[in-house]
Design an enzyme around this catalytic site. Structure first.
Site, PDB file in Angstrom:
ATOM      1  CD  GLU A  87      28.103 -22.659  23.344  1.00 47.21           C
ATOM      2  OE1 GLU A  87      27.811 -22.416  24.526  1.00 47.21           O
ATOM      3  OE2 GLU A  87      29.271 -22.784  22.938  1.00 47.21           O
ATOM      4  CD  GLU A 118      30.616   0.386  22.796  1.00 47.59           C
ATOM      5  OE1 GLU A 118      30.885   1.102  23.779  1.00 47.59           O
ATOM      6  OE2 GLU A 118      31.068  -0.752  22.629  1.00 47.59           O
TER       7      GLU A 118
END
Length: 305
Positions: A87, A118
């Site tokens: 963004e 992960e």
């Protein structure tokens, strides 16, 4: 049997006493419970404000010298980092390389769960190496429970390369030690749904990232007052926003604002400088460049004899 790390003691994994009858609540009671619990995110941000300020100062100083800001995470934490990074270009007209999100599993993990990825600290370290991170950069490792191997691997690799390291987690330091330059602890307590850190932990992480990236861009001069003067004018909504910013700050008519915006090459910051100083686009851009794109400083400079 595989040696699995015990995490039940972590704040983010504990049982919330306020929601032990979660499956017996009516819908209004359910929403009320969420609302009450989410209020803790505001307290958590307030308690971490000094560390957040340190991270803003460190990142803005790095970026002003050509460095980059990286967010690293897995699962929800990784997705939030990628979202915040994505963004920045439309909001602040930044180069996509300036703020980057790194998620375990890459782009595919954004839309499909890849939680097993992960567990590799080596992969985290390799992600840092692939992006050629240096001492100029800032790396923010995001892990709600603070134990994610991928994130620790990335932070350790970044530290070895001399980068400034920041940790963002939702557990107290006495539960998980993370050795970094800036340690941000966002303590929202146990989740309504035990262990589901996409809830309060995810919400408070999004809030913290909003503050961090916006604070950095303010420091970099990409904001004038509370207007996003470096907005990327790439669609009709953003074109309208650009015109409104010019109208509000200059008192020009909409038609005049449109003409000014077109003359500036749809660069709001430059358009404002041109209007207030009378400079042409080339001279105005040169003045901005001389002051690292900071409109307010450039304006002050133009007033000096």
């Amino acid at each position: 049997m595989e040696n699995i790390q015990q995490r039940g003691h972590l704040l983010t994994e504990q049982i919330n006493p306020n929601s032990q009858n979660l499956d017996q609540l009516n819908t209004v009671e359910l929403v009320t419970l969420f609302n009450n619990e989410d209020a803790q995110t505001l307290t958590a941000i307030s308690q971490a404000k000094l560390e957040l300020a340190q991270a803003i100062d460190a990142a803005s100083a790095a970026l002003s010298k050509g460095g980059r800001l990286f967010y690293v995470g897995a699962g929800t934490s990784g997705r939030l980092g990628v979202l915040d990074a994505a963004e920045c270009p439309p909001t602040f007209c930044t180069d996509p390389d300036m703020v980057q999100g790194i998620i375990a599993g890459g782009a595919a993990a954004l839309i499909r769960s890849s939680e097993n990825l992960e567990d590799s600290s080596q992969d985290g370290g390799e992600a840092i190496a692939q992006r050629k991170i240096t001492e100029k950069d800032v790396v923010v490792g995001i892990s709600a429970g603070g134990t994610t191997p991928y994130v620790h691997g990335a932070l350790n690799a970044a530290k070895q390369r001399g980068a400034t390291t920041v940790a963002m987690s939702c557990v107290p330091a006495e539960q998980v030690l993370i050795i970094v330059d800036i340690d941000i602890r966002l303590l929202t307590g146990p989740e309504i749904l035990a262990g589901s850190t996409r809830l309060k932990a995810g919400t408070v992480t999004k809030m913290a990232l909003n503050i961090l990236s916006t604070g950095v861009m303010v420091k970099l001069g990409k904001v004038y007052g509370n207007r996003m003067i470096d907005v990327s004018v790439t669609n009709s909504k953003l074109y309208d926003r650009a015109l409104r910013i010019l109208e509000e700050l200059t008192e020009l008519s909409r038609q005049e604002a449109a003409q000014l915006l077109d003359r500036s090459g749809k660069r709001v910051k430059l358009a404002l400088l041109m209007h207030w100083t009378g400079l042409d686009p080339e001279a105005g851009q040169s003045l901005l460049d001389n002051h690292h794109g900071n409109l307010r400083v450039a304006l002050e400079s133009s007033k000096k004899p």
